[in-house]
Write a protein that holds these residues in place. Structure first.
Motif, PDB file in Angstrom:
ATOM      1  N   VAL A  71       0.844  -1.201   0.000  1.00 48.01           N
ATOM      2  CA  VAL A  71       0.000   0.000   0.000  1.00 48.01           C
ATOM      3  C   VAL A  71       0.876   1.246   0.000  1.00 48.01           C
ATOM      4  O   VAL A  71       0.627   2.200  -0.746  1.00 48.01           O
ATOM      5  CB  VAL A  71      -0.967  -0.005   1.206  1.00 48.01           C
ATOM      6  N   ILE A  72       1.929   1.240   0.786  1.00 43.14           N
ATOM      7  CA  ILE A  72       2.840   2.391   0.836  1.00 43.14           C
ATOM      8  C   ILE A  72       3.541   2.577  -0.501  1.00 43.14           C
ATOM      9  O   ILE A  72       3.622   3.700  -1.023  1.00 43.14           O
ATOM     10  CB  ILE A  72       3.846   2.231   1.991  1.00 43.14           C
ATOM     11  N   VAL A  73       4.046   1.494  -1.093  1.00 48.02           N
ATOM     12  CA  VAL A  73       4.730   1.590  -2.386  1.00 48.02           C
ATOM     13  C   VAL A  73       3.764   2.083  -3.464  1.00 48.02           C
ATOM     14  O   VAL A  73       4.111   2.952  -4.270  1.00 48.02           O
ATOM     15  CB  VAL A  73       5.349   0.226  -2.777  1.00 48.02           C
ATOM     16  N   THR A  74       2.535   1.574  -3.476  1.00 49.50           N
ATOM     17  CA  THR A  74       1.536   2.005  -4.465  1.00 49.50           C
ATOM     18  C   THR A  74       1.186   3.474  -4.278  1.00 49.50           C
ATOM     19  O   THR A  74       1.081   4.217  -5.261  1.00 49.50           O
ATOM     20  CB  THR A  74       0.272   1.133  -4.360  1.00 49.50           C
ATOM     21  N   ALA A  75       1.023   3.911  -3.032  1.00 46.09           N
ATOM     22  CA  ALA A  75       0.695   5.309  -2.775  1.00 46.09           C
ATOM     23  C   ALA A  75       1.824   6.242  -3.214  1.00 46.09           C
ATOM     24  O   ALA A  75       1.576   7.291  -3.825  1.00 46.09           O
ATOM     25  CB  ALA A  75       0.390   5.516  -1.288  1.00 46.09           C
TER      26      ALA A  75
END
Length: 87
Positions: A71-75
């Motif tokens: 989720v952090i990488v995608t954001a």
């Protein structure tokens, strides 16, 4: 066989991250899902497993950490892409 399993797990985790953040189009961007899933799984899963004291075994803390990492990488990926488009 392990490499194929890791790629499939990364795809699932990356797709879950896109579903959590909301999809930008009609479908899931599978390229971003694979990359975010693999990177997020490595970083988030490793960190959360080591903090929880589970080691490197497949445990629930590692799976949750993998999803959080993805989720952090995608954001960050989406933020950097929108930032470069607006310039």
């Amino acid at each position: 066989m392990l490499i194929i399993g890791m790629i499939l797990f990364g795809m699932l985790v990356g797709a879950a991250a896109q579903l959590i953040l909301g999809r930008e189009g009609k479908s899931i961007d599978w390229t971003m899902a694979i990359v975010a899933g693999l990177v997020g799984s490595f970083v988030g899963g490793l960190v959360s497993s080591l903090i929880a004291g589970d080691g490197l075994a497949l445990r629930p803390s590692g799976i949750i950490g993998s999803i959080v990492g993805a989720v952090i990488v995608t954001a960050v990926w989406r933020w950097s892409r929108t930032r470069s488009v607006t310039r």
